[in-house]
Design an enzyme around this catalytic site. Structure first.
Site, PDB file in Angstrom:
ATOM      1  N   SER A  12       0.765  -1.082   0.040  1.00  0.00           N
ATOM      2  CA  SER A  12      -0.031  -0.083   0.081  1.00  0.00           C
ATOM      3  C   SER A  12       0.908   1.138  -0.104  1.00  0.00           C
ATOM      4  CB  SER A  12      -0.844   0.112   1.221  1.00  0.00           C
ATOM      5  OG  SER A  12      -1.352   1.227   1.253  1.00  0.00           O
ATOM      6  N   HIS A  37      -1.338  -1.368  -3.913  1.00  0.00           N
ATOM      7  CA  HIS A  37      -2.747  -0.810  -3.320  1.00  0.00           C
ATOM      8  C   HIS A  37      -2.815   0.553  -3.181  1.00  0.00           C
ATOM      9  CE1 HIS A  37      -6.121  -2.138  -0.429  1.00  0.00           C
ATOM     10  NE2 HIS A  37      -5.599  -1.124  -0.091  1.00  0.00           N
ATOM     11  N   ASP A  39      -4.680   3.383  -1.469  1.00  0.00           N
ATOM     12  CA  ASP A  39      -5.875   3.833  -0.892  1.00  0.00           C
ATOM     13  C   ASP A  39      -6.499   5.111  -0.881  1.00  0.00           C
ATOM     14  OD1 ASP A  39      -6.199   1.599   1.242  1.00  0.00           O
ATOM     15  OD2 ASP A  39      -4.231   1.970   1.515  1.00  0.00           O
ATOM     16  N   MET A  41      -9.112   8.145   0.346  1.00  0.00           N
ATOM     17  CA  MET A  41      -9.670   8.699   1.569  1.00  0.00           C
ATOM     18  C   MET A  41     -10.277   9.969   1.136  1.00  0.00           C
ATOM     19  SD  MET A  41      -7.244   7.501   4.371  1.00  0.00           S
ATOM     20  CE  MET A  41      -6.236   5.992   4.487  1.00  0.00           C
ATOM     21  N   HIS A  70      -8.439   1.215  -3.496  1.00  0.00           N
ATOM     22  CA  HIS A  70      -9.397   0.897  -2.428  1.00  0.00           C
ATOM     23  C   HIS A  70     -10.165   2.082  -1.946  1.00  0.00           C
ATOM     24  CE1 HIS A  70      -9.624   0.015   2.312  1.00  0.00           C
ATOM     25  NE2 HIS A  70     -10.867   0.002   1.813  1.00  0.00           N
ATOM     26  N   MET A  72     -12.228   4.429  -0.046  1.00  0.00           N
ATOM     27  CA  MET A  72     -12.790   4.623   1.599  1.00  0.00           C
ATOM     28  C   MET A  72     -13.558   5.807   1.311  1.00  0.00           C
ATOM     29  SD  MET A  72      -9.696   3.335   3.782  1.00  0.00           S
ATOM     30  CE  MET A  72      -8.507   3.321   2.419  1.00  0.00           C
ATOM     31  N   MET A 141     -11.418  -6.243   6.364  1.00  0.00           N
ATOM     32  CA  MET A 141     -10.506  -4.908   6.912  1.00  0.00           C
ATOM     33  C   MET A 141     -10.238  -5.618   8.357  1.00  0.00           C
ATOM     34  SD  MET A 141     -10.174  -2.607   4.724  1.00  0.00           S
ATOM     35  CE  MET A 141      -8.820  -1.551   5.908  1.00  0.00           C
ATOM     36  N   GLY A 146      -8.451   4.126   7.478  1.00  0.00           N
ATOM     37  CA  GLY A 146      -8.282   5.532   7.671  1.00  0.00           C
ATOM     38  C   GLY A 146      -6.886   5.858   7.739  1.00  0.00           C
ATOM     39  N   PHE A 147      -6.182   4.904   8.526  1.00  0.00           N
ATOM     40  CA  PHE A 147      -4.874   5.436   8.855  1.00  0.00           C
ATOM     41  C   PHE A 147      -3.793   3.959   8.741  1.00  0.00           C
ATOM     42  CE2 PHE A 147      -7.609   7.761  11.394  1.00  0.00           C
ATOM     43  CZ  PHE A 147      -7.271   9.191  11.056  1.00  0.00           C
ATOM     44  N   ASP A 179      -6.502  -6.440   4.563  1.00  0.00           N
ATOM     45  CA  ASP A 179      -5.931  -5.114   4.715  1.00  0.00           C
ATOM     46  C   ASP A 179      -5.737  -4.700   6.104  1.00  0.00           C
ATOM     47  OD1 ASP A 179      -5.062  -2.634   4.281  1.00  0.00           O
ATOM     48  OD2 ASP A 179      -6.729  -2.135   2.947  1.00  0.00           O
ATOM     49  N   GLY A 201       1.264  -2.034   4.290  1.00  0.00           N
ATOM     50  CA  GLY A 201       1.825  -0.892   4.006  1.00  0.00           C
ATOM     51  C   GLY A 201       2.902  -0.411   4.764  1.00  0.00           C
TER      52      GLY A 201
HETATM   53  C1  DX5 Z   1      -6.055   1.407   6.162  1.00  0.00           C
HETATM   54  C2  DX5 Z   1      -5.715   1.268   4.608  1.00  0.00           C
HETATM   55  C3  DX5 Z   1      -4.615   0.316   4.434  1.00  0.00           C
HETATM   56  C4  DX5 Z   1      -3.362   0.953   4.966  1.00  0.00           C
HETATM   57  C5  DX5 Z   1      -2.562  -0.688   5.610  1.00  0.00           C
HETATM   58  O1  DX5 Z   1      -7.024   2.460   6.052  1.00  0.00           O
HETATM   59  O2  DX5 Z   1      -6.975   0.716   3.815  1.00  0.00           O
HETATM   60  O3  DX5 Z   1      -4.446  -0.081   3.249  1.00  0.00           O
HETATM   61  O4  DX5 Z   1      -2.394   1.426   4.143  1.00  0.00           O
HETATM   62  O5  DX5 Z   1      -1.676   0.018   6.426  1.00  0.00           O
HETATM   63  P1  DX5 Z   1      -0.726  -0.983   7.371  1.00  0.00           P
HETATM   64  O6  DX5 Z   1      -0.430  -2.183   6.513  1.00  0.00           O
HETATM   65  O7  DX5 Z   1       0.414  -0.177   7.842  1.00  0.00           O
HETATM   66  O8  DX5 Z   1      -1.796  -1.379   8.468  1.00  0.00           O
HETATM   67 ZN    ZN Z   2      -6.323  -0.380   1.866  1.00  0.00          ZN
END
Ligand code: DX5
Ligand code: ZN
Length: 230
Positions: A12, A37, A39, A41, A70, A72, A141, A146-147, A179, A201
């Site tokens: 990610s 990936h 993300d 947001m 993805h 969100m 998930m 979100g983070f 994820d 990520g």
């Molecule tokens: C979370 C995202 C993830 C994020 C995962 O909101 O959807 O894709 O990048 O990060 P890690 O792998 O650090 O948990």
């Molecule tokens: Zn994601």
């Protein structure tokens, strides 16, 4: 002996060094990432706000890796055509963000991408059951989205296992993706539970090691979990 499943890695870019984004993506591709990936947001569905279609277009122009986008976001149907046009190979929407999930899944397909549906940790599998046969990917998930770099929520393991069973029993081809909080510590449990695409990520893009080393360590955990004797 049953055939060992193929496990895909989807780094990610949320955790990448944005100043060196092109380089970091090239490192992930060279290290054998399967998907990239991305993300997205919107500051509504999740508190954070980040990438749009222009970034996806720039990333698409610099890598052959399929982009696993993805979303969100609230009301993803407004944005799907933009992200597919920008180069998304897979577009995953959240079940919680869609009033008409079946329609949105077919919108993604008609736009020309593969369709995925994501479930938040508190969302039961029932939210996706009626469209499971229509999906190319289903995303469990394992953190609240979100983070980056949040703690893995252990309840995701049982959820993955139940979904794996439903997919296998139904002869359904949707890829099962997980994820959030994926690391060498959590890989064994999610792989054994039946996940086939692992998003990572902060375990891939971090200051402790190179992207190649990080991907190598994750692959090693996958092989160990599948019992290849390493
Ligand atoms: C979370 C995202 C993830 C994020 C995962 O909101 O959807 O894709 O990048 O990060 P890690 O792998 O650090 O948990
Ligand atoms: Zn994601």
């Amino acid at each position: 002996m049953p055939k060992r499943p193929t496990i895909k890695l989807a780094p990610s870019i949320l955790s990448a060094d944005y100043i060196r984004l092109g380089e970091q993506i090239a490192e992930a591709a060279a290290a054998g990432a399967d998907y990239l990936h991305v993300d997205v947001m919107d500051g509504h569905f999740v508190p954070n706000i980040n990438f749009g279609p222009l970034l996806v277009e720039a990333v698409h122009s610099c890598t052959p890796l399929p982009l696993d986008v993805h979303l969100m976001v609230e009301g993803p149907e407004r944005l799907i055509p933009w992200f597919v046009k920008a180069g998304a190979a897979i577009v995953t929407v959240h079940a919680e963000a869609c009033r008409h999930l079946h329609r949105v899944v077919y919108q993604v397909k008609e736009c020309g991408a593969r369709a995925g549906v994501a479930l938040n940790p508190a969302t039961p599998l029932a939210a996706v059951e009626e469209v499971l046969a229509d999906l190319d990917l289903v995303l469990v998930m394992s953190v609240n989205p979100g983070f980056p770099a949040q703690k893995f929520i252990p309840g995701a393991v049982g959820k993955l296992a139940r979904l794996r069973q439903q997919l296998d029993e139904g002869g359904l081809a949707a890829e099962l993706e997980v994820d959030g909080g994926i690391s060498t510590e959590t890989v064994p449990a999610v792989v054994r539970a039946g996940a086939r695409v692992l998003v990572a990520g902060s375990a891939v893009f971090n200051r402790r090691e190179s992207v190649a080393q990080a991907i190598g360590r994750l692959r090693h955990s996958v092989r160990a979990a599948l019992g290849s004797g390493e």
